[in-house]
Design an enzyme around this catalytic site. Structure first.
Site, short mmCIF file in Angstrom:
data_model
loop_
_atom_site.label_atom_id
_atom_site.label_comp_id
_atom_site.label_asym_id
_atom_site.label_seq_id
_atom_site.Cartn_x
_atom_site.Cartn_y
_atom_site.Cartn_z
N ASP A 191 -0.65 0.36 -2.75
CA ASP A 191 -1.27 -0.16 -1.54
C ASP A 191 -0.72 0.60 -0.35
O ASP A 191 0.49 0.83 -0.24
CB ASP A 191 -0.97 -1.66 -1.39
N ASP A 215 -7.83 0.09 0.65
CA ASP A 215 -6.70 1.02 0.68
C ASP A 215 -5.80 0.82 -0.54
O ASP A 215 -4.60 1.09 -0.49
CB ASP A 215 -5.88 0.83 1.96
#
Length: 493
Positions: free
Chosen positions: A363, A406
């Site tokens: 992440d 993301d």
């Protein structure tokens, strides 16, 4: 094929030829930059042989730049195209010849020589004199280098064949650059055949032309042939000077094939001079060590190249109809659907072979701030850059996917602490990356990573890795966490 696509293929081939010329003139930084840009372009509707020529040409460039995995990937794809239909035309000859050149470069000589002979036949049938000259030069040069490794009785027939094919090449209408490479190889063949006076003339002409144009390849080969002549004349000090120059020029253009040959010859000349101090002693040790390492590497690369070719053939059949649906358009990585489709097979194969599967969940830290500060276009650019960093730290067969937003996922198989090692490499690569050109004054991203390993489904591994990712975020970000799989749970995010 659409005429515009055909023209585009021609432009790409010309650009890639210019990049190879940059490599031969010691302009490695510019060559690397232009190569990276060229990789972004491939015509969508291009004929098989144009595509094969583009792929094999780029494989040669990647090899010269030291990007070995990419070189093998491109070469395997090009080889698959070459195997797909009977060759016809100058681009087929070009593709086959470049593949033969690369195979020779990695030491896969048993495959290289038949390939190079096939390129000559294909070029001859095409009626393209420039392509035939190139094919003859590649065959003659390879025969010369192979002859140097043989006993005199076996070497002479190879030098004789090389002399014949290169003499034919010199009669053809070809570019000045091709004529020069033919002349350089012809000089070596003449010396190998015992025609030292004529060989010296050819080498001297090659050297002068190379010095005039800044062509370090020609300077290297011209000096090498002159060193062979002086060595035969027992003028060993001059031979050493020429051989030293040849080695230096080969180093500057990063031509490993030339460097191996020339440095071995230089070491032998120094030994005959009893020059055991300084360069000669160090060079002999270096050559012996590198020869052993190179032989092992070459054998492995040759096998890997053929195995990869067969893998690509199978992969194309299995994924051709599904490719668009499983590819993330922003990063080019596999998307969530692609990962979910591919993961069961990877996990089943790991279970059947007793291998350990690893799942890495990544992440991007501070991504919202990047979007807020610099805009979504810059955020998208950062995601593409991170995707490239992930590719760079993973193997060809590792499954790298953009999960959502993301968040990225990597599924790989390996023993020891492989997953943790790869995760830490990725974290360090993102943390150490120079983001200034893309992000300006915006906050640079880091990544938090969760890792899980062991038997189970994709969902089981994801739950454990997601828990680890939660811990990485909670414990300060820009870190890797790897908890016990049995403690897996799905915390709120």
């Amino acid at each position: 094929m659409d005429h515009d696509e055909q023209d585009k293929a021609g432009e790409i081939l010309r650009e890639d030829r210019e990049i190879r010329l940059l490599l031969n003139t010691d302009q490695l930084a510019e060559a690397a930059a232009r190569f990276d840009k060229s990789l972004e372009v491939m015509p969508a509707d291009v004929d098989t042989w144009s595509r094969a020529a583009i792929l094999t040409g780029r494989a040669v460039i990647a090899w010269r730049l030291g990007r070995i995995p990419l070189a093998l990937e491109l070469a395997a794809e090009g080889w698959t195209d070459i195997d797909s239909e009977p060759p016809s035309g100058s681009r087929a000859a070009n593709a086959i010849g470049l593949l033969g050149y690369l195979l020779n470069g990695i030491g896969h000589i048993r495959a290289a020589l038949p390939m190079l002979r096939h390129a000559v036949e294909t070029a001859r049938a095409s009626g393209d004199s420039c392509e035939l000259a190139l094919a003859l030069q590649r065959l003659g040069g390879t025969l010369n280098f192979e002859a140097m490794e043989r006993p005199p009785a076996e070497a002479l027939p190879m030098f004789t064949e090389s002399r014949k094919v290169l003499a034919e090449g010199l009669t053809l209408d070809a570019t000045e650059r091709t004529h020069r490479t033919l002349l350089a190889a012809y000089g070596a063949a003449l010396v190998g055949c015992g025609e030292f006076e004529e060989g010296e003339k050819a080498a001297q002409a090659t050297l002068e032309a190379g010095l005039s144009d800044g062509d370090r390849w020609s300077i290297a080969v011209g000096n090498w042939v002159l060193s062979m002549v002086r060595r035969n004349q027992d003028r060993l000090v001059e031979a050493r000077t020429h051989a030293s120059q040849a080695v230096r020029q080969a180093e500057l253009i990063n031509d490993i094939s030339l460097l191996q040959r020339f440095s071995a010859d230089l070491a032998d000349i120094c030994a005959r001079l009893n020059d055991f101090a300084g360069e000669a002693t160090a060079l002999r040790r270096n050559v012996n060590a590198r020869s052993t390492a190179m032989a092992t590497m070459q054998e492995g690369l040759g096998q890997a190249l053929e195995q990869r070719r067969f893998a690509i053939q199978a992969q194309r059949l299995a994924t051709a109809a599904q490719e668009a649906a499983v590819r993330d358009p922003l990063t080019g990585l596999t998307n969530r659907l692609g990962l979910e489709r591919a993961a069961p097979e990877v996990l089943a194969h790991a279970a059947a072979t007793g291998a350990t599967p690893w799942l890495i969940v990544i992440d991007v830290d501070w991504f919202k701030e990047i979007n807020d500060d610099a805009g979504h276009a810059v955020g998208d650019s950062a995601l593409r850059e991170i995707a490239e960093l992930l590719r760079g730290e993973c193997r060809t067969n590792d499954l790298v996917a953009r999960w959502a937003g993301d968040e990225f996922i990597i599924l790989l198989v390996g023993e020891g602490h492989l997953g943790v090692i790869v995760a830490e490499r990725i974290r360090a690569a993102v943390d150490g990356h120079d983001w200034r050109s893309r992000l300006g004054a915006a906050r640079r991203p880091t990544v938090s990573i969760g890792v899980a390993n062991g038997r189970g489904s994709l969902e089981h591994l994801f739950a454990a890795a997601d828990t680890a990712l939660y811990l990485a975020k909670r414990n300060g970000r820009n870190r890797v966490e790897w908890p016990d799989l049995n403690q897996a749970m799905s915390p709120p995010r």
